[in-house]
Write a protein that holds these residues in place. Structure first.
Motif, PDB file in Angstrom:
ATOM      1  N   PHE A  85     -19.442  10.454  87.443  1.00  0.00           N
ATOM      2  CA  PHE A  85     -19.715  11.683  86.705  1.00  0.00           C
ATOM      3  C   PHE A  85     -20.901  11.416  85.780  1.00  0.00           C
ATOM      4  O   PHE A  85     -20.827  10.529  84.929  1.00  0.00           O
ATOM      5  CB  PHE A  85     -18.500  12.104  85.868  1.00  0.00           C
ATOM      6  N   ASP A  86     -21.980  12.170  85.950  1.00  0.00           N
ATOM      7  CA  ASP A  86     -23.113  12.037  85.037  1.00  0.00           C
ATOM      8  C   ASP A  86     -22.740  12.559  83.654  1.00  0.00           C
ATOM      9  O   ASP A  86     -23.314  12.109  82.659  1.00  0.00           O
ATOM     10  CB  ASP A  86     -24.330  12.801  85.567  1.00  0.00           C
ATOM     11  N   TYR A  87     -21.795  13.503  83.601  1.00  0.00           N
ATOM     12  CA  TYR A  87     -21.315  14.041  82.329  1.00  0.00           C
ATOM     13  C   TYR A  87     -19.847  14.431  82.489  1.00  0.00           C
ATOM     14  O   TYR A  87     -19.490  15.172  83.405  1.00  0.00           O
ATOM     15  CB  TYR A  87     -22.123  15.278  81.921  1.00  0.00           C
ATOM     16  N   LEU A  88     -19.020  13.911  81.607  1.00  0.00           N
ATOM     17  CA  LEU A  88     -17.605  14.286  81.566  1.00  0.00           C
ATOM     18  C   LEU A  88     -17.165  14.220  80.111  1.00  0.00           C
ATOM     19  O   LEU A  88     -17.551  13.299  79.381  1.00  0.00           O
ATOM     20  CB  LEU A  88     -16.758  13.334  82.420  1.00  0.00           C
ATOM     21  N   LYS A  89     -16.376  15.204  79.697  1.00  0.00           N
ATOM     22  CA  LYS A  89     -15.904  15.269  78.311  1.00  0.00           C
ATOM     23  C   LYS A  89     -14.383  15.351  78.292  1.00  0.00           C
ATOM     24  O   LYS A  89     -13.794  16.169  78.989  1.00  0.00           O
ATOM     25  CB  LYS A  89     -16.510  16.480  77.604  1.00  0.00           C
ATOM     26  N   LEU A  90     -13.771  14.483  77.490  1.00  0.00           N
ATOM     27  CA  LEU A  90     -12.334  14.518  77.220  1.00  0.00           C
ATOM     28  C   LEU A  90     -12.165  14.876  75.759  1.00  0.00           C
ATOM     29  O   LEU A  90     -12.732  14.200  74.890  1.00  0.00           O
ATOM     30  CB  LEU A  90     -11.682  13.157  77.470  1.00  0.00           C
ATOM     31  N   VAL A  91     -11.427  15.944  75.479  1.00  0.00           N
ATOM     32  CA  VAL A  91     -11.199  16.387  74.107  1.00  0.00           C
ATOM     33  C   VAL A  91      -9.726  16.706  73.930  1.00  0.00           C
ATOM     34  O   VAL A  91      -9.108  17.364  74.774  1.00  0.00           O
ATOM     35  CB  VAL A  91     -12.034  17.638  73.768  1.00  0.00           C
ATOM     36  N   VAL A  92      -9.164  16.243  72.821  1.00  0.00           N
ATOM     37  CA  VAL A  92      -7.776  16.540  72.468  1.00  0.00           C
ATOM     38  C   VAL A  92      -7.754  17.746  71.543  1.00  0.00           C
ATOM     39  O   VAL A  92      -8.586  17.863  70.641  1.00  0.00           O
ATOM     40  CB  VAL A  92      -7.116  15.330  71.770  1.00  0.00           C
ATOM     41  N   GLN A  93      -6.805  18.636  71.779  1.00  0.00           N
ATOM     42  CA  GLN A  93      -6.568  19.766  70.886  1.00  0.00           C
ATOM     43  C   GLN A  93      -5.142  19.641  70.375  1.00  0.00           C
ATOM     44  O   GLN A  93      -4.199  19.596  71.174  1.00  0.00           O
ATOM     45  CB  GLN A  93      -6.772  21.089  71.616  1.00  0.00           C
ATOM     46  N   SER A  94      -4.999  19.545  69.040  1.00  0.00           N
ATOM     47  CA  SER A  94      -3.694  19.361  68.427  1.00  0.00           C
ATOM     48  C   SER A  94      -3.689  20.049  67.064  1.00  0.00           C
ATOM     49  O   SER A  94      -4.734  20.136  66.416  1.00  0.00           O
ATOM     50  CB  SER A  94      -3.394  17.872  68.264  1.00  0.00           C
ATOM     51  N   PRO A  95      -2.514  20.507  66.620  1.00  0.00           N
ATOM     52  CA  PRO A  95      -2.443  21.119  65.289  1.00  0.00           C
ATOM     53  C   PRO A  95      -2.558  20.090  64.162  1.00  0.00           C
ATOM     54  O   PRO A  95      -2.699  20.460  63.005  1.00  0.00           O
ATOM     55  CB  PRO A  95      -1.075  21.793  65.283  1.00  0.00           C
ATOM     56  N   ALA A  96      -2.523  18.812  64.481  1.00  0.00           N
ATOM     57  CA  ALA A  96      -2.595  17.758  63.466  1.00  0.00           C
ATOM     58  C   ALA A  96      -3.675  16.751  63.854  1.00  0.00           C
ATOM     59  O   ALA A  96      -4.217  16.780  64.953  1.00  0.00           O
ATOM     60  CB  ALA A  96      -1.243  17.062  63.341  1.00  0.00           C
ATOM     61  N   ASP A  97      -3.985  15.842  62.955  1.00  0.00           N
ATOM     62  CA  ASP A  97      -5.003  14.827  63.162  1.00  0.00           C
ATOM     63  C   ASP A  97      -4.501  13.790  64.169  1.00  0.00           C
ATOM     64  O   ASP A  97      -3.464  13.162  63.959  1.00  0.00           O
ATOM     65  CB  ASP A  97      -5.322  14.162  61.813  1.00  0.00           C
ATOM     66  N   THR A  98      -5.237  13.617  65.275  1.00  0.00           N
ATOM     67  CA  THR A  98      -4.865  12.661  66.320  1.00  0.00           C
ATOM     68  C   THR A  98      -6.050  11.737  66.611  1.00  0.00           C
ATOM     69  O   THR A  98      -7.163  11.974  66.153  1.00  0.00           O
ATOM     70  CB  THR A  98      -4.443  13.396  67.612  1.00  0.00           C
ATOM     71  N   THR A  99      -5.792  10.686  67.369  1.00  0.00           N
ATOM     72  CA  THR A  99      -6.812   9.711  67.757  1.00  0.00           C
ATOM     73  C   THR A  99      -6.745   9.500  69.270  1.00  0.00           C
ATOM     74  O   THR A  99      -5.770   9.896  69.915  1.00  0.00           O
ATOM     75  CB  THR A  99      -6.591   8.368  67.040  1.00  0.00           C
ATOM     76  N   MET A 100      -7.782   8.856  69.831  1.00  0.00           N
ATOM     77  CA  MET A 100      -7.817   8.617  71.276  1.00  0.00           C
ATOM     78  C   MET A 100      -8.369   7.231  71.573  1.00  0.00           C
ATOM     79  O   MET A 100      -9.312   6.776  70.931  1.00  0.00           O
ATOM     80  CB  MET A 100      -8.701   9.658  71.971  1.00  0.00           C
ATOM     81  N   ILE A 101      -7.766   6.584  72.570  1.00  0.00           N
ATOM     82  CA  ILE A 101      -8.264   5.315  73.116  1.00  0.00           C
ATOM     83  C   ILE A 101      -8.347   5.483  74.623  1.00  0.00           C
ATOM     84  O   ILE A 101      -7.395   5.965  75.253  1.00  0.00           O
ATOM     85  CB  ILE A 101      -7.324   4.142  72.774  1.00  0.00           C
ATOM     86  N   VAL A 102      -9.473   5.089  75.206  1.00  0.00           N
ATOM     87  CA  VAL A 102      -9.663   5.131  76.655  1.00  0.00           C
ATOM     88  C   VAL A 102     -10.106   3.746  77.105  1.00  0.00           C
ATOM     89  O   VAL A 102     -11.057   3.183  76.568  1.00  0.00           O
ATOM     90  CB  VAL A 102     -10.718   6.184  77.066  1.00  0.00           C
ATOM     91  N   LYS A 103      -9.394   3.196  78.108  1.00  0.00           N
ATOM     92  CA  LYS A 103      -9.772   1.914  78.713  1.00  0.00           C
ATOM     93  C   LYS A 103     -10.042   2.158  80.183  1.00  0.00           C
ATOM     94  O   LYS A 103      -9.245   2.800  80.874  1.00  0.00           O
ATOM     95  CB  LYS A 103      -8.621   0.911  78.610  1.00  0.00           C
ATOM     96  N   GLY A 104     -11.163   1.615  80.666  1.00  0.00           N
ATOM     97  CA  GLY A 104     -11.484   1.786  82.074  1.00  0.00           C
ATOM     98  C   GLY A 104     -12.671   0.949  82.471  1.00  0.00           C
ATOM     99  O   GLY A 104     -13.082   0.045  81.732  1.00  0.00           O
ATOM    100  N   PRO A 105     -13.246   1.263  83.642  1.00  0.00           N
ATOM    101  CA  PRO A 105     -14.408   0.508  84.108  1.00  0.00           C
ATOM    102  C   PRO A 105     -15.508   0.517  83.043  1.00  0.00           C
ATOM    103  O   PRO A 105     -15.852   1.556  82.506  1.00  0.00           O
ATOM    104  CB  PRO A 105     -14.851   1.273  85.348  1.00  0.00           C
ATOM    105  N   GLY A 106     -15.960  -0.637  82.704  1.00  0.00           N
ATOM    106  CA  GLY A 106     -17.048  -0.720  81.736  1.00  0.00           C
ATOM    107  C   GLY A 106     -16.619  -0.898  80.299  1.00  0.00           C
ATOM    108  O   GLY A 106     -17.443  -1.099  79.423  1.00  0.00           O
ATOM    109  N   GLY A 107     -15.331  -0.803  79.995  1.00  0.00           N
ATOM    110  CA  GLY A 107     -14.942  -1.064  78.622  1.00  0.00           C
ATOM    111  C   GLY A 107     -13.830  -0.226  78.054  1.00  0.00           C
ATOM    112  O   GLY A 107     -13.047   0.390  78.773  1.00  0.00           O
ATOM    113  N   THR A 108     -13.811  -0.219  76.712  1.00  0.00           N
ATOM    114  CA  THR A 108     -12.814   0.510  75.932  1.00  0.00           C
ATOM    115  C   THR A 108     -13.555   1.372  74.922  1.00  0.00           C
ATOM    116  O   THR A 108     -14.536   0.916  74.316  1.00  0.00           O
ATOM    117  CB  THR A 108     -11.895  -0.478  75.183  1.00  0.00           C
TER     118      THR A 108
END
Length: 160
Positions: A92-115
């Motif tokens: 994917f030349d461009y891909l966006k992952l966004v969380v929508q929540s009523p409270a403050d949240t965080t995100m961690i992604v691990k995959g090819p190329g890193g974290t």
């Protein structure tokens, strides 16, 4: 009580009991709320999945670092196992992952190329945007308080 009324009452009790067992079984299911496999282009866009954030493990422990450049800090508390697994069958030349929540949240992604970690990409919602290589990505959604569970929707889109 007539035989028909008694039989109807037993059927109602069995249906209620079956409903309670389904709920109990759902709570003991794997903490991965949705595994997705997509390729470029995908439909529907955005793709959304839901879950509950949080856990007892510091995000920095899962990420193996306190911060990832340029995406941000590895904050919050998560489960040991990822909430979602995203398999990309093409680049994917461009891909966006966004969380929508009523409270403050965080995100961690691990995959090819890193974290990659993020906090407060869009207001108090985390997100990660960029070029993505084919492969399998593990995604954790965290909460700021240990063992606090917050509902969220994870939105995946190719739209800039």
């Amino acid at each position: 009580m007539s035989k028909i009324a008694f039989t109807t009452e037993i059927i109602v009790i069995l249906c209620i009991t079956a409903g309670f067992n389904s709920v109990a079984n759902a709570q003991t299911a794997s903490p991965i709320f949705g595994d997705m496999t997509i390729q470029h282009p995908f439909s529907p866009d955005p793709l959304t999945v839901r879950g509950m954030s949080g856990g007892s493990i510091p995000g920095s422990k899962i990420a193996g670092k306190a911060e990832t450049a340029p995406t941000g800090p590895c904050k919050g508390f998560v489960d040991e196992t990822p909430d979602h697994t995203l398999k990309l069958t093409s680049k994917f030349d461009y891909l966006k992952l966004v969380v929508q929540s009523p409270a403050d949240t965080t995100m961690i992604v691990k995959g090819p190329g890193g974290t990659w970690c993020n906090d407060d990409f869009d207001g108090k919602n985390p997100g990660i945007v960029g070029e993505w290589l084919p492969g399998t990505y593990q995604i954790w959604i965290g909460s700021y308080q240990e063992n606090e569970s917050l509902p969220y929707t994870l939105k995946i889109t190719e739209v800039k």
